[in-house]
Design a protein around this motif. Structure first.
Motif, short mmCIF file in Angstrom:
data_model
loop_
_atom_site.label_atom_id
_atom_site.label_comp_id
_atom_site.label_asym_id
_atom_site.label_seq_id
_atom_site.Cartn_x
_atom_site.Cartn_y
_atom_site.Cartn_z
N TYR A 126 0.83 -1.21 0.00
CA TYR A 126 0.00 0.00 0.00
C TYR A 126 0.86 1.26 0.00
CZ TYR A 126 -3.06 3.68 1.73
OH TYR A 126 -3.74 4.87 1.90
N GLU A 177 -11.60 9.09 -2.04
CA GLU A 177 -11.59 8.32 -0.79
C GLU A 177 -10.27 7.56 -0.69
OE1 GLU A 177 -14.21 4.85 1.52
OE2 GLU A 177 -14.69 5.44 -0.53
N GLN A 178 -9.68 7.56 0.49
CA GLN A 178 -8.43 6.85 0.72
C GLN A 178 -8.38 6.39 2.17
OE1 GLN A 178 -4.95 8.76 -0.80
NE2 GLN A 178 -3.52 7.37 0.21
N ASP A 188 -4.20 1.02 3.86
CA ASP A 188 -4.14 -0.44 3.75
C ASP A 188 -5.45 -1.07 3.28
OD1 ASP A 188 -1.55 -0.22 4.71
OD2 ASP A 188 -2.14 -0.58 6.79
N GLN A 189 -6.39 -0.25 2.76
CA GLN A 189 -7.66 -0.82 2.32
C GLN A 189 -8.00 -0.44 0.88
OE1 GLN A 189 -10.99 -0.42 5.01
NE2 GLN A 189 -9.67 -0.50 6.81
N ARG A 190 -8.24 0.85 0.60
CA ARG A 190 -8.70 1.24 -0.73
C ARG A 190 -8.39 2.70 -1.04
NH1 ARG A 190 -13.99 0.26 -1.98
NH2 ARG A 190 -14.79 2.33 -2.45
N VAL A 211 -9.93 5.54 -4.01
CA VAL A 211 -10.88 5.84 -5.08
C VAL A 211 -10.55 7.22 -5.62
CG1 VAL A 211 -13.31 6.11 -5.71
CG2 VAL A 211 -12.64 4.43 -3.96
N CYS A 232 -10.69 2.69 -8.91
CA CYS A 232 -10.65 2.22 -7.53
C CYS A 232 -9.63 1.09 -7.44
CB CYS A 232 -12.02 1.73 -7.08
SG CYS A 232 -12.03 1.01 -5.41
N THR A 244 -8.03 -1.67 -4.50
CA THR A 244 -8.20 -2.21 -3.15
C THR A 244 -7.05 -3.16 -2.84
OG1 THR A 244 -9.62 -4.00 -3.99
CG2 THR A 244 -10.70 -1.99 -3.23
N PHE A 245 -6.74 -3.28 -1.54
CA PHE A 245 -5.61 -4.09 -1.07
C PHE A 245 -6.13 -5.13 -0.08
CE2 PHE A 245 -4.31 0.14 -2.19
CZ PHE A 245 -3.17 -0.02 -2.94
N HIS A 246 -5.71 -6.39 -0.27
CA HIS A 246 -6.23 -7.49 0.54
C HIS A 246 -5.06 -8.36 1.01
CE1 HIS A 246 -10.17 -6.48 -1.29
NE2 HIS A 246 -9.45 -6.29 -2.37
N ILE A 276 -3.97 -7.19 -5.01
CA ILE A 276 -4.43 -5.87 -5.45
C ILE A 276 -5.50 -6.07 -6.52
CG2 ILE A 276 -3.80 -3.65 -6.44
CD1 ILE A 276 -1.02 -4.01 -5.47
#
Length: 335
Positions: free
Chosen positions: A131, A177-178, A181-183, A185, A198, A200-202, A211
């Protein structure tokens, strides 16, 4: 002598008659050609008049004005008509092409086609490292081919200069949106199109991160829409996404520093410093809890050892008393 003169007179009259017949024939042919040419010119004149009045469907007075302009410039009537008609056909072909690629033509309105790009990659690095590396936008030009440069305006906006094939494009990106460690946009706008993306991080494992990248691209302009048909933008993004995978896979987690702030609705709600301070406090509390747990285990081990020693002590005393009784018995027997 008279006979010879009569022959000469007959020959002369014969030649005159032949010449007369030939002249009549040529005159008749000339009249025929003149008449045919007159009819052709009359028909052409009528067509031009019909075109000028709008009956011929050839564009109204614009066509005859164009022909007249070419005639005044010294062109022949035939060349002027052909050139003007060719220009009219070219305009119609361009209108059809614009309608095909989503442009506007006469009497019809076209809508731009939106292209969706979805990519998924797994990277062998911790979630935080992956991230943080993504948030370093100014480094993208160093390992990608499509990003020429990125200039960060503030925490929310940035200016991107991209290259797709031989063309170069500029976009202004805004993070909507930020969440660390998650997402992330974002939206971007440029003269040749807009995007809505967008990422996203998993966390799949402590050393494995997935990703997911989703981009909606709306092209603007003839060449951009043509490139959209060829999927050039999607191929460029896919290749650069893999370049990011390669770059971050060889990165040192201790040297990667990212922006940890939080953005909601296009505004910063928590700064980078605030988030880092909170994370350090949480890490310190977890460390203290771990030390307390280790201390309790040591105390428990000490108590367990003391209990074992107490259990063994009475056995040793009992054994010692038994030995003394045996010695006393032996002494009495000897006596």
């Amino acid at each position: 002598m008279a006979g010879k003169e009569d022959v000469k007179d007959g020959a002369g009259s014969g030649l005159e008659m032949l010449r007369s017949e030939v002249g009549d024939y040529l005159g008749a042919q000339a009249e025929h050609l003149v008449g045919k040419t007159g009819k052709t010119l009359t028909g052409l004149t009528q067509k031009l008049l019909d075109t000028a009045s709008g009956d011929g469907g050839g564009g109204g007075g614009g066509f005859i004005k164009g022909v007249g302009s070419r005639l005044l410039q010294g062109e022949s009537p035939f060349k002027a008509i052909v050139a003007e008609k060719a220009g009219d056909v070219k305009d119609k072909v361009m209108d059809k092409a614009k309608g095909l690629f989503g442009g506007k033509s006469k009497g019809k309105s076209g809508s731009a086609k939106v292209m969706n790009i979805i990519e998924v990659l797994d990277i062998g690095q911790p979630l935080r490292t992956t991230y943080d590396q993504w948030t370093q936008y100014d480094e993208f030009s160093g390992f990608t081919k499509g990003v020429l440069s990125v200039s960060q305006g503030d925490e929310v906006t940035s200016d991107w200069k991209l290259k797709v094939g031989p063309s170069k494009r500029s976009y202004k990106a805004t993070v909507q949106e930020q969440i660390p460690d998650q997402r992330i946009v974002w939206t971007s706008e440029g003269a040749k199109g807009t995007t809505h993306g967008c990422v996203t991080f998993h966390e799949l494992a402590p050393e494995l991160t997935r990703i997911v990248l989703v981009v909606e691209y709306s092209p603007v302009g003839f060449f951009e829409k043509t490139g959209n048909i060829w999927r050039a933008q999607g191929r460029r993004l896919r290749l650069d996404f893999k370049n990011f995978q390669r770059y971050v896979s060889f990165a040192d987690p201790d040297e990667v520093e990212g922006w940890r702030g939080e953005i909601r609705d296009g505004e910063v709600v928590r700064t980078h410093e605030e988030v880092v301070e909170e994370e350090e406090q949480e890490a310190g509390e977890e460390g203290e809890e771990g030390e307390e747990g280790e201390g309790d285990e040591e105390e428990y081990e000490d108590e367990y050892e003391d209990e074992e020693e107490d259990d063994e002590a009475p056995d040793e005393e009992g054994d010692y008393e038994d030995e003394e009784e045996e010695e006393d018995e032996e002494d009495e027997e000897e006596r």
